[in-house]
Structures are given as C-alpha cells and as structure tokens.
Design a protein around this motif. Sequence first.
Motif, short mmCIF file in Angstrom:
data_model
loop_
_atom_site.label_atom_id
_atom_site.label_comp_id
_atom_site.label_asym_id
_atom_site.label_seq_id
_atom_site.Cartn_x
_atom_site.Cartn_y
_atom_site.Cartn_z
N GLU A 13 1.05 -0.98 -0.09
CA GLU A 13 0.00 -0.25 -0.12
C GLU A 13 0.45 1.07 -0.08
O GLU A 13 0.35 2.57 -0.13
CB GLU A 13 -0.78 -0.32 1.23
CG GLU A 13 -1.89 -1.29 0.63
CD GLU A 13 -2.86 -1.20 0.14
OE1 GLU A 13 -3.18 0.44 -0.63
OE2 GLU A 13 -3.85 -1.89 -0.26
N ARG A 53 0.61 -1.82 -4.47
CA ARG A 53 -0.41 -2.80 -4.89
C ARG A 53 -1.76 -2.84 -6.06
O ARG A 53 -1.94 -4.10 -6.87
CB ARG A 53 -1.42 -3.44 -3.48
CG ARG A 53 -2.09 -4.45 -3.16
CD ARG A 53 -2.82 -4.33 -2.18
NE ARG A 53 -4.31 -5.69 -2.13
CZ ARG A 53 -4.45 -6.31 -1.38
NH1 ARG A 53 -3.36 -7.18 -0.83
NH2 ARG A 53 -5.21 -7.32 -2.03
N ASP A 54 -2.12 -1.43 -6.32
CA ASP A 54 -2.64 -1.56 -7.39
C ASP A 54 -2.62 -1.39 -8.28
O ASP A 54 -2.96 -1.86 -9.24
CB ASP A 54 -3.46 -0.09 -6.87
CG ASP A 54 -2.55 1.25 -6.86
OD1 ASP A 54 -1.36 0.77 -6.84
OD2 ASP A 54 -2.89 1.95 -7.59
N PRO A 63 -8.34 -7.63 -9.40
CA PRO A 63 -9.07 -6.70 -8.73
C PRO A 63 -8.13 -6.45 -7.31
O PRO A 63 -7.91 -7.42 -6.73
CB PRO A 63 -10.12 -6.99 -8.21
CG PRO A 63 -10.49 -8.52 -9.11
CD PRO A 63 -9.74 -8.91 -9.77
N GLU A 65 -9.01 -4.97 -4.63
CA GLU A 65 -9.68 -5.47 -3.72
C GLU A 65 -8.78 -6.66 -2.77
O GLU A 65 -9.13 -7.48 -3.30
CB GLU A 65 -10.65 -4.76 -3.30
CG GLU A 65 -11.18 -3.55 -3.98
CD GLU A 65 -11.26 -4.05 -5.46
OE1 GLU A 65 -12.01 -4.31 -5.95
OE2 GLU A 65 -11.13 -3.06 -5.78
N GLY A 66 -9.59 -6.56 -1.94
CA GLY A 66 -9.38 -8.20 -0.49
C GLY A 66 -8.69 -7.77 0.35
O GLY A 66 -7.67 -7.57 0.39
N SER A 67 -8.89 -8.38 1.30
CA SER A 67 -7.70 -8.57 2.90
C SER A 67 -8.24 -10.09 3.25
O SER A 67 -8.62 -10.93 2.94
CB SER A 67 -8.17 -7.66 3.98
OG SER A 67 -9.50 -8.04 4.11
#
Length: 132
Positions: A13, A53-54, A63, A65-67
């Motif tokens: 991030e 990350r993106d 995508p 997104e996610g955790s």
Amino acid sequence: MDPHVTLVTLGVEDLDRAIEFYRDGLGLPMRDRDGEEIAFFDLEGAMLALYPRDLLAEDAGVPAEGSGFGGVTIAHNVDDRDSVDAVLSEAEAAGGDLVKPGEDADWGGYSGYFADPDGHLWEVAWNPYLDD
C-alpha cells in the motif's frame, strides 16, 4: 519449467513504508531505484520486489480489493532455534506484527510468524532436517 524461483513481488500500500521496513528495519540489501515505482532487494538465489498493490493487481489483470489470508507465506530458515526468536524480534522492532511467537513445531523444528506492514506473512523457522 526450471525448478527455481527468481523473484517474489509483494504488492504494498505504501512503497516508502515497505522499503523502510525491509531495508532499514530488516537490513535487506536494496538495489538502486532510479526513481522507479518498484524496489528490488537481493536475496541469496532470488530477489524480492516491492510494487504498489494496485499497480501489481492491474498488471495481473485482477481486482486490487481484498484482505485476509491470501493463501501464501514466505519462509526464512535460520541455523538454530535461538535465531528464530531473534529474527521475530527484529521484525517486530522494525514495525512488523508478531503473529505467532516461536514454538516447537510438530514436525520437529521450531518456528514462528510475523507480518510485514502490509500483512504479508513470513515464517521464520529452524528445521533440523534441512541440509545447508
């Protein structure tokens, strides 16, 4: 496919924070960046890369997104059980989170886990059965 890994890339991030953790906190040798959005660290036999990350997700076409648990851990083997606790302490002092303290493993060794500032899990282990 040749049986070796040459590069592990971690999506992060905050690239500067991740560099500080790995370079300054853990002491990994970093290659010159030349202003790029990626950082490379030389490891024995492979390299570690840090990349936003993106942008990494975009490159892979998935995508961002996610955790939670991503189903992957990175392992760092050490020469003796005391070194497991030393590396875990080093990672925690550098800003990582101690996930699991060092403990005897059911397979006969000793291991524990830390997470880097982006949540990537690292196992630190002493395995008495591995050849150097």
